[in-house]
Write an enzyme that holds these catalytic residues in place. Structure first.
Site, short mmCIF file in Angstrom:
data_model
loop_
_atom_site.label_atom_id
_atom_site.label_comp_id
_atom_site.label_asym_id
_atom_site.label_seq_id
_atom_site.Cartn_x
_atom_site.Cartn_y
_atom_site.Cartn_z
N ASP A 196 0.82 -1.35 0.43
CA ASP A 196 -0.04 -0.10 -0.10
C ASP A 196 1.09 1.47 0.05
O ASP A 196 2.05 0.88 0.30
CB ASP A 196 -0.89 -0.24 1.39
CG ASP A 196 -2.24 0.80 0.70
OD1 ASP A 196 -2.39 1.25 0.58
OD2 ASP A 196 -3.37 -0.42 1.14
N HIS A 269 -3.43 2.82 -4.69
CA HIS A 269 -2.48 2.60 -3.41
C HIS A 269 -1.16 2.12 -3.86
O HIS A 269 -1.06 0.85 -3.51
CB HIS A 269 -3.23 1.42 -3.01
CG HIS A 269 -3.84 2.07 -2.70
ND1 HIS A 269 -4.40 2.84 -1.53
CD2 HIS A 269 -5.72 2.07 -2.45
CE1 HIS A 269 -5.55 2.98 -0.80
NE2 HIS A 269 -6.18 2.68 -1.35
N GLU A 332 -9.92 2.46 -5.13
CA GLU A 332 -9.70 3.96 -4.89
C GLU A 332 -8.25 4.26 -5.66
O GLU A 332 -7.19 4.90 -5.20
CB GLU A 332 -9.13 4.15 -3.44
CG GLU A 332 -10.48 3.61 -1.97
CD GLU A 332 -10.21 3.93 -0.78
OE1 GLU A 332 -10.37 3.78 -0.06
OE2 GLU A 332 -9.10 3.42 -0.40
N TYR A 423 -15.92 -3.94 8.65
CA TYR A 423 -15.00 -3.88 9.31
C TYR A 423 -14.71 -3.27 10.37
O TYR A 423 -15.41 -2.73 10.91
CB TYR A 423 -15.21 -2.01 8.01
CG TYR A 423 -14.30 -1.77 6.46
CD1 TYR A 423 -15.17 -3.36 5.58
CD2 TYR A 423 -13.34 -0.81 5.92
CE1 TYR A 423 -14.20 -3.24 4.63
CE2 TYR A 423 -13.03 -1.13 5.09
CZ TYR A 423 -14.06 -1.95 4.31
OH TYR A 423 -12.91 -2.29 2.59
N TRP A 473 -8.34 -3.16 8.84
CA TRP A 473 -7.26 -2.40 8.38
C TRP A 473 -6.67 -1.50 9.39
O TRP A 473 -7.44 -1.03 10.67
CB TRP A 473 -8.01 -1.02 7.51
CG TRP A 473 -8.22 -1.52 6.05
CD1 TRP A 473 -10.28 -1.68 6.22
CD2 TRP A 473 -8.46 -1.80 4.52
NE1 TRP A 473 -9.97 -2.22 5.14
CE2 TRP A 473 -9.28 -2.34 4.33
CE3 TRP A 473 -6.40 -2.08 4.08
CZ2 TRP A 473 -8.94 -3.34 3.00
CZ3 TRP A 473 -6.45 -2.03 2.73
CH2 TRP A 473 -7.49 -2.91 1.96
C1 ACM Z 1 -11.18 -0.43 0.86
O1 ACM Z 1 -11.55 -0.88 2.33
N1 ACM Z 1 -10.12 0.26 0.28
C2 ACM Z 1 -10.84 -1.77 -0.24
#
Ligand code: ACM
Length: 764
Positions: A196, A269, A332, A423, A473
């Site tokens: 990333d 990314h 993104e 998430y 994340w």
């Molecule tokens: C993401 O949460 N950008 C896949």
């Protein structure tokens, strides 16, 4: 004759029951997460001791070894091999007649534990269930397991967990611990987010600067991205996993029936890689490895250097990972630099592409084909639908479910990971003392309630839903403890979504099984979040407040005068009437022992409470709060968690809200609250129109909302326009609230529709 048989039977039963009652055996009621398809408790129990014998068929090398290792850890390291003679044994038996490739049947009788499976995976999952039936730590010579029959198989074939190691990196030992926990929960895919903007974390032998440059950043954002001005920790941060370490992790996972899907992000990314090799970028300038969070314009340029680089990288990755899938990101990817780049524009023209979206699609299709030549399939985030979907790509739907719906209708496979339910970087409690997180609100019950099959899909389309995945994340998880706090116990809830049949899903039962499971997580040294003894509040249709807690055998004590409840406070037995301003404070007690955190809810008895409200659009399914009535229920939503029961979320809708008072009402002030978190694509509207209806006619006004960078935009309306109407009684309030519109270039989620989040409309 019949009498003699009856007499003998009674005699046998008497003898049996006498032998049983000679000693008392405490049997735990079986508790397994994820809940098996069927579990039936029978009479009696099996006794496990040092003379128990054990055997597994040669088809089950991994399952057999895993169970042997477990017995070793429990101090039973010299079990005999079962050779058909003993009458106290455990046998993992190959049985071709078990239908499901990951399923098993387990029967625990007083004489034996017999496990049938057709594959090592099926036997392995049986072993995981069996281990959960054993005590956590053994301090006895004999262990008693209740007699039972389990028939089990997974609901979905893809049961995944993701971990971002770019934003923060974690030691190999931790990756193994995470994988071990996944195995316990019968999950079978670990999505390793290896590259990333903030760091490249996998050794690529052909490109040494990925290790020397792309793997390290000079500083790291401190605090939340929304806190300005930004502050930084200036310690150099980074590292990477060597290919030997990667191989070690792959072998560890394989022994637990977990496939590892590496993610190499493209075309966006990509800032860390471009920092190491600027020729891969499109902007003709040097960039550094990103030091803060978000989405960056730096993107791979469609030049020969980029394609050669990515192909070489993917060669090494494909050779290293046995996974049939490689994840190539696709999310993104801002088009800003491509729009300005001569090279990108020439590439678009020469390849007959319509625009930058088709260029993104070109990247995805190119690498789909390239990886197919190496026997690999691709997975991408749902943006890979833009500009045309690659034929055999699997779509990970994260921006809601629409990506999955569109892809499944086209015949592509999909994996469900919507932000709303999957998430695990979102807050899990609305307690203000929670450690800093990215935002959002995803409590355990919401994860548990996730329905991965949207109503929009039917028949054949549903077969394209491979399963679900939880995403972790790590922008706000600098330590392994913090990863564990965010991932557990939500991973357990998701494991039931992934494995257990819908009819077996029961949140109350799950929570009580979780209570049994927590000491097991303690024994694994997992620093989970414990919100088990939370109190839930619900305002019912009669304007009474109901309190409940999910674990059994506890009581709730409460006060309404703002004092903290103690063992003398009222025991909650029936709903609490809401007729005036009040604060309900409540606490779960187990005997005299307070458990969990203090619950506190303030009630504002304003003039909208009890009125009739309508909204022209239903809120989005993922953010439906307590419905329209929740906007005038006297309960103000969290100032920091827009996903709680009070906030309503609308994606792109222009809203018309009507509030009709039961009787003419004097209105002096109207207060609206909008959530504003551009990082999460949530924007307060630029303005709204307000109409108040009186017997004499309407008064109307347009209210402009000042731009702010606050999370919460509270706007009070008590305009001059009320002057002269002081004695006027109002019948109806109408609010016209246009959506913010499209998210502007340069912001996160640029080009997407903005969300509007609104909560209590306070009328005084
Ligand atoms: C993401 O949460 N950008 C896949």
């Amino acid at each position: 004759m019949l009498q003699r048989i009856l007499l003998i039977t009674i005699l046998i039963l008497t003898v049996l029951s006498c032998t049983k009652t000679t000693r008392h055996v405490d049997l735990k009621s079986p508790s397994i997460i994820p809940a098996p398809q069927s579990l039936q408790v029978n009479d009696g129990y099996f006794t496990f001791h040092e003379n128990t014998s054990f055997r597994f068929d040669p088809e089950f090398p991994m399952a057999g070894k895993f169970l042997l290792d477990h017995f070793d850890k429990m101090g039973f390291d010299e079990l005999n091999d079962y050779d058909d003679k003993e009458d106290n044994y455990i046998y993992l038996k190959f049985n071709e007649e078990i239908d499901s490739t990951e399923g098993y049947r387990m029967k625990i009788d007083p004489e034996r534990i017999l496990i049938h499976a057709r594959t090592d995976a099926g036997a392995f999952y049986a072993v995981q269930s069996l281990i959960q039936l054993f005590p956590i730590l053994n301090d006895k010579d004999e262990i008693h397991l209740p007699a039972l029959t389990i028939e089990d198989e997974p609901r979905f074939k893809y049961r995944g967990m993701h971990l971002d190691v770019s934003r923060h990196m974690f030691p190999v030992a931790f990756i193994k611990k995470y994988i071990d926990a996944m195995a316990m929960l019968k999950m079978n895919n670990f999505h390793w987010h290896l590259t990333d903007d903030q760091g490249w974390r996998i050794e690529i032998k052909q490109y040494s600067k990925l290790q020397e440059v792309a793997a390290y950043r000079d500083s790291t954002l401190l605090g939340h991205y929304n806190d300005t001005p930004h502050k930084y920790n200036t310690t150099r941060y980074g590292g990477y996993y060597t290919q030997d370490e990667v191989r070690e992790v792959i072998a560890f996972a394989k022994a637990r029936h977990i496939n590892i899907i590496p993610e190499i992000e493209l075309p966006g990314h990509a800032q860390a890689a471009i920092a190491a090799y600027p020729e891969l970028g499109c902007a003709n300038k040097d960039v550094n490895v990103a030091t803060e969070w978000g989405v960056f314009d730096n993107i791979y340029c469609p030049n020969p250097e980029t394609f050669e680089f990515l192909e070489n990288v993917l060669d090494e990755v494909a050779a290293l990972f046995p996974s049939p899938y490689i994840h190539i990101g696709g999310d993104e990817a801002p088009k800003t630099q491509w729009k300005q780049s001569v090279i990108a524009q020439r590439f678009i023209k020469e390849n007959g592409l319509k625009d930058e979206y088709e260029l993104q699609s070109y990247f995805i299709k190119h690498f789909e084909k390239y990886l197919a030549s190496k026997g690999k399939k691709i997975i991408g985030w749902d943006e890979i639908l833009e500009g045309g979907l690659a034929k055999d790509a699997t779509v990970m739907s994260w921006r809601g479910m629409q990506g999955a719906i569109d892809a499944a209708k086209k015949g592509n496979d999909v994996i469900m990971t919507p932000t709303s339910h999957c998430y695990f970087d979102y807050y899990q409690s609305d307690d203000e003392n929670e450690p800093l997180a990215i935002g959002g609100f995803l409590p355990l019950e919401k994860v548990y309630g996730f329905n991965p099959i949207p109503d929009e899909l039917s028949g054949e389309e549903i077969t394209h839903v491979l399963g679900v995945q939880g995403n972790v994340w790590t922008e706000y998880m600098p330590t392994t403890d913090q990863v564990e706090y965010m991932a557990f116990p939500r991973m357990l809830a998701l494991s039931e979504v992934a494995w257990s049949p819908v009819e077996k899903r029961d949140y109350n039962l799950f929570v009580n099984n979780l209570e049994v499971m927590l000491p097991r997580l303690d024994a694994m040294d997992i620093k989970y979040a414990n919100h088990l003894y939370v109190i839930e509040g619900n305002l019912n249709e009669d304007q009474e407040y109901e309190l409940s807690t999910k674990t059994l055998g506890k009581e709730i004590r409460y006060t309404t005068d703002g004092t903290e409840p103690n063992t003398n406070s009222t025991i909650y037995e029936s709903p609490i009437p809401f007729k005036e301003n009040m604060i309900v404070k409540a606490q779960v007690f187990d005997n005299a022992q307070p458990l969990g955190r203090l619950f506190s809810q303030e009630f504002l008895y304003h003039k909208g409470v009890g009125a009739t409200i309508t909204i022209n659009h239903p809120p989005h399914k993922s953010y439906s709060g307590s419905g329209a009535n929740g906007l005038i229920n006297g309960i103000v939503g969290s100032d920091t968690r827009y996903g709680d029961k009070e906030w309503l979320g609308f994606w792109g809708d222009d809203l018309e809200i009507e509030i009709a008072f039961d009787e003419p009402t004097e209105v002096n002030e109207i207060q609206l609250r909008f959530y504003h978190a551009p990082g999460q694509w949530i924007y307060s509207p630029k303005s709204y129109d307000l109409h108040l209806e009186t017997k004499m006619g309407r008064i109307s006004d347009r209210v402009f909302i000042p731009k702010g960078n606050e999370n919460l935009i509270t706007y009070k309306y008590n305009s001059e326009r009320f002057k002269g109407y002081e004695d006027m009684m109002f019948y109806k309030l109408e609010l016209i609230i246009p959506n913010y519109g499209t998210i502007p270039d340069g912001a996160q989620g640029a080009g997407n529709k903005a969300w509007t989040f609104i909560d209590e409309i306070i009328i005084k």
